[in-house]
Write a protein that holds these residues in place. Sequence first.
Motif, PDB file in Angstrom:
ATOM      1  N   VAL A 205       0.849  -1.191   0.000  1.00 48.69           N
ATOM      2  CA  VAL A 205       0.000   0.000   0.000  1.00 48.69           C
ATOM      3  C   VAL A 205       0.888   1.245   0.000  1.00 48.69           C
ATOM      4  CG1 VAL A 205      -1.742   1.292   1.288  1.00 48.69           C
ATOM      5  CG2 VAL A 205      -1.842  -1.219   1.215  1.00 48.69           C
ATOM      6  N   HIS A 206       0.660   2.143  -0.938  1.00 49.07           N
ATOM      7  CA  HIS A 206       1.412   3.393  -0.957  1.00 49.07           C
ATOM      8  C   HIS A 206       0.623   4.453  -1.706  1.00 49.07           C
ATOM      9  CE1 HIS A 206       2.582   1.337  -4.694  1.00 49.07           C
ATOM     10  NE2 HIS A 206       2.986   2.497  -5.175  1.00 49.07           N
ATOM     11  N   THR A 207       1.102   5.691  -1.656  1.00 46.41           N
ATOM     12  CA  THR A 207       0.390   6.828  -2.213  1.00 46.41           C
ATOM     13  C   THR A 207       1.318   7.634  -3.113  1.00 46.41           C
ATOM     14  OG1 THR A 207      -1.066   6.978  -0.276  1.00 46.41           O
ATOM     15  CG2 THR A 207      -0.880   8.934  -1.648  1.00 46.41           C
ATOM     16  N   LEU A 208       0.829   7.984  -4.310  1.00 46.11           N
ATOM     17  CA  LEU A 208       1.546   8.861  -5.219  1.00 46.11           C
ATOM     18  C   LEU A 208       0.910  10.247  -5.169  1.00 46.11           C
ATOM     19  CD1 LEU A 208       1.829   6.518  -8.353  1.00 46.11           C
ATOM     20  CD2 LEU A 208       3.519   6.865  -6.542  1.00 46.11           C
ATOM     21  N   GLU A 209       1.726  11.282  -5.092  1.00 41.59           N
ATOM     22  CA  GLU A 209       1.220  12.648  -5.031  1.00 41.59           C
ATOM     23  C   GLU A 209       1.404  13.359  -6.370  1.00 41.59           C
ATOM     24  OE1 GLU A 209       2.875  14.854  -1.809  1.00 41.59           O
ATOM     25  OE2 GLU A 209       1.879  13.650  -0.278  1.00 41.59           O
ATOM     26  N   ILE A 210       0.416  14.184  -6.718  1.00 41.13           N
ATOM     27  CA  ILE A 210       0.456  14.976  -7.938  1.00 41.13           C
ATOM     28  C   ILE A 210       0.254  16.434  -7.546  1.00 41.13           C
ATOM     29  CG2 ILE A 210      -0.486  15.314 -10.261  1.00 41.13           C
ATOM     30  CD1 ILE A 210      -1.476  12.216  -8.370  1.00 41.13           C
ATOM     31  N   PRO A 211       1.280  17.295  -7.641  1.00 45.95           N
ATOM     32  CA  PRO A 211       1.135  18.695  -7.231  1.00 45.95           C
ATOM     33  C   PRO A 211       0.046  19.409  -8.023  1.00 45.95           C
ATOM     34  CG  PRO A 211       3.450  18.122  -7.552  1.00 45.95           C
ATOM     35  CD  PRO A 211       2.649  16.980  -8.096  1.00 45.95           C
ATOM     36  N   VAL A 212      -0.666  20.294  -7.361  1.00 47.60           N
ATOM     37  CA  VAL A 212      -1.681  21.125  -8.013  1.00 47.60           C
ATOM     38  C   VAL A 212      -1.328  22.588  -7.776  1.00 47.60           C
ATOM     39  CG1 VAL A 212      -3.493  19.385  -7.792  1.00 47.60           C
ATOM     40  CG2 VAL A 212      -3.158  21.048  -5.950  1.00 47.60           C
ATOM     41  N   ILE A 213      -2.031  23.488  -8.488  1.00 46.40           N
ATOM     42  CA  ILE A 213      -1.684  24.912  -8.412  1.00 46.40           C
ATOM     43  C   ILE A 213      -1.876  25.451  -7.004  1.00 46.40           C
ATOM     44  CG2 ILE A 213      -2.307  27.208  -9.251  1.00 46.40           C
ATOM     45  CD1 ILE A 213      -3.025  25.907 -11.924  1.00 46.40           C
ATOM     46  N   ARG A 214      -2.997  25.055  -6.371  1.00 48.71           N
ATOM     47  CA  ARG A 214      -3.287  25.541  -5.023  1.00 48.71           C
ATOM     48  C   ARG A 214      -3.687  24.373  -4.136  1.00 48.71           C
ATOM     49  NH1 ARG A 214      -5.650  29.208  -8.391  1.00 48.71           N
ATOM     50  NH2 ARG A 214      -7.625  28.068  -8.299  1.00 48.71           N
ATOM     51  N   VAL A 216      -3.463  21.183  -1.170  1.00 53.59           N
ATOM     52  CA  VAL A 216      -2.735  19.922  -1.030  1.00 53.59           C
ATOM     53  C   VAL A 216      -2.717  19.179  -2.352  1.00 53.59           C
ATOM     54  CG1 VAL A 216      -3.299  19.728   1.417  1.00 53.59           C
ATOM     55  CG2 VAL A 216      -4.821  18.699  -0.277  1.00 53.59           C
ATOM     56  N   PRO A 217      -1.729  18.297  -2.573  1.00 51.00           N
ATOM     57  CA  PRO A 217      -1.660  17.570  -3.841  1.00 51.00           C
ATOM     58  C   PRO A 217      -2.838  16.608  -4.005  1.00 51.00           C
ATOM     59  CG  PRO A 217       0.419  17.441  -2.624  1.00 51.00           C
ATOM     60  CD  PRO A 217      -0.602  18.003  -1.686  1.00 51.00           C
ATOM     61  N   ASP A 218      -3.221  16.367  -5.275  1.00 53.82           N
ATOM     62  CA  ASP A 218      -4.049  15.209  -5.576  1.00 53.82           C
ATOM     63  C   ASP A 218      -3.208  13.969  -5.321  1.00 53.82           C
ATOM     64  OD1 ASP A 218      -6.046  16.898  -6.477  1.00 53.82           O
ATOM     65  OD2 ASP A 218      -5.567  16.636  -8.598  1.00 53.82           O
ATOM     66  N   VAL A 219      -3.868  12.842  -5.064  1.00 50.94           N
ATOM     67  CA  VAL A 219      -3.115  11.614  -4.837  1.00 50.94           C
ATOM     68  C   VAL A 219      -3.786  10.437  -5.526  1.00 50.94           C
ATOM     69  CG1 VAL A 219      -2.287  12.444  -2.587  1.00 50.94           C
ATOM     70  CG2 VAL A 219      -4.267  10.933  -2.699  1.00 50.94           C
ATOM     71  N   VAL A 220      -2.989   9.401  -5.738  1.00 53.24           N
ATOM     72  CA  VAL A 220      -3.494   8.098  -6.149  1.00 53.24           C
ATOM     73  C   VAL A 220      -3.032   7.086  -5.107  1.00 53.24           C
ATOM     74  CG1 VAL A 220      -3.398   6.256  -7.867  1.00 53.24           C
ATOM     75  CG2 VAL A 220      -3.517   8.649  -8.611  1.00 53.24           C
ATOM     76  N   HIS A 221      -4.008   6.447  -4.448  1.00 53.84           N
ATOM     77  CA  HIS A 221      -3.709   5.377  -3.507  1.00 53.84           C
ATOM     78  C   HIS A 221      -3.572   4.070  -4.292  1.00 53.84           C
ATOM     79  CE1 HIS A 221      -4.485   7.724   0.123  1.00 53.84           C
ATOM     80  NE2 HIS A 221      -5.568   8.191  -0.449  1.00 53.84           N
ATOM     81  N   LEU A 222      -2.485   3.358  -4.061  1.00 52.12           N
ATOM     82  CA  LEU A 222      -2.226   2.093  -4.748  1.00 52.12           C
ATOM     83  C   LEU A 222      -2.087   0.960  -3.753  1.00 52.12           C
ATOM     84  CD1 LEU A 222       0.392   3.347  -7.336  1.00 52.12           C
ATOM     85  CD2 LEU A 222      -1.818   2.353  -7.925  1.00 52.12           C
ATOM     86  N   ALA A 223      -2.635  -0.203  -4.116  1.00 55.34           N
ATOM     87  CA  ALA A 223      -2.539  -1.378  -3.262  1.00 55.34           C
ATOM     88  C   ALA A 223      -2.641  -2.622  -4.140  1.00 55.34           C
ATOM     89  CB  ALA A 223      -3.667  -1.376  -2.220  1.00 55.34           C
ATOM     90  N   HIS A 224      -2.050  -3.719  -3.681  1.00 55.39           N
ATOM     91  CA  HIS A 224      -2.007  -4.958  -4.463  1.00 55.39           C
ATOM     92  C   HIS A 224      -2.735  -6.084  -3.735  1.00 55.39           C
ATOM     93  CE1 HIS A 224       1.421  -3.784  -7.254  1.00 55.39           C
ATOM     94  NE2 HIS A 224       1.394  -2.791  -6.379  1.00 55.39           N
ATOM     95  N   ARG A 225      -3.453  -6.895  -4.501  1.00 51.77           N
ATOM     96  CA  ARG A 225      -3.951  -8.153  -3.947  1.00 51.77           C
ATOM     97  C   ARG A 225      -2.771  -9.115  -3.857  1.00 51.77           C
ATOM     98  NH1 ARG A 225      -8.974 -12.166  -5.784  1.00 51.77           N
ATOM     99  NH2 ARG A 225      -8.303 -13.859  -4.424  1.00 51.77           N
ATOM    100  N   ALA A 226      -2.751  -9.941  -2.842  1.00 52.87           N
ATOM    101  CA  ALA A 226      -1.674 -10.915  -2.681  1.00 52.87           C
ATOM    102  C   ALA A 226      -1.594 -11.824  -3.904  1.00 52.87           C
ATOM    103  CB  ALA A 226      -1.877 -11.743  -1.423  1.00 52.87           C
ATOM    104  N   SER A 227      -0.391 -12.179  -4.302  1.00 50.61           N
ATOM    105  CA  SER A 227      -0.196 -13.050  -5.462  1.00 50.61           C
ATOM    106  C   SER A 227      -0.601 -14.478  -5.142  1.00 50.61           C
ATOM    107  CB  SER A 227       1.268 -13.016  -5.883  1.00 50.61           C
ATOM    108  OG  SER A 227       1.648 -11.700  -6.247  1.00 50.61           O
TER     109      SER A 227
END
Length: 227
Positions: A205-214, A216-227
């Motif tokens: 589980v981790h989060t990617l941040e995308i800066p915006v003009i004004r 807090v950043p937008d984010v994408v939360h990512l997570a994986h199902r177990a293999s």
Amino acid sequence: MGNEESVVVERREGAAGEVVLRQRGREYEIIANGCFLMDTSDGRSERLLVDAALQALEERGDAPGVLPGVLIGGLGVGFSLARAAATGWGRIDVVEREPAVVEWHRTGPLAAYSGGALEDPRVTLVQDDLLAHLHAPGEPYDALCLDIDNGPDWTVTENNGSLYSPSGLDACRNRLTPGGVLAVWSAQPSATFEAALRSAGFERVHTLEIPVIRGVPDVVHLAHRAS
């Protein structure tokens, strides 16, 4: 989007309340139940939602030539669907519950942003509530890319909150292939949602941040199902 006044293009009573398409200058925005949802001014984070999921699947090491399948939750202004159609996906299902949004893409001004992706032979449009679709029997996906709210902590309707509940996250996990990826767009980071993903059995589980003009950043939360 500048200081232009907004003009209502169309207002509809939808499946879950009022949905409005507004124009502000050269851009369009979707308002759901009085809540600003998204606009056409940028799209970087919506594209990243799809790109990050695809990159994570490439790291999974699927057999060469096997194209992954993705579910896009929410048609919105079309950035995520257009990106999926332009990149290396096989099956692409897009789930949208509001008929008005679909029409704005098929015959309205948002067609310019989805770029004809709804006519791509890999694309299937499912007009349904996202959670109902996830709970229904069906072929699993390699990735779920979900963007139906301003985030897990800021939903458009109260019912949407169940998507981020333990039962909703179980439904997401169960519709993923082993090692599949869940990607969730949000207008702000949510440590509470990250904890909920881990409690639901997701890994990496981790989060990617995308800066915006004004703000807090937008984010994408990512997570994986177990293999």
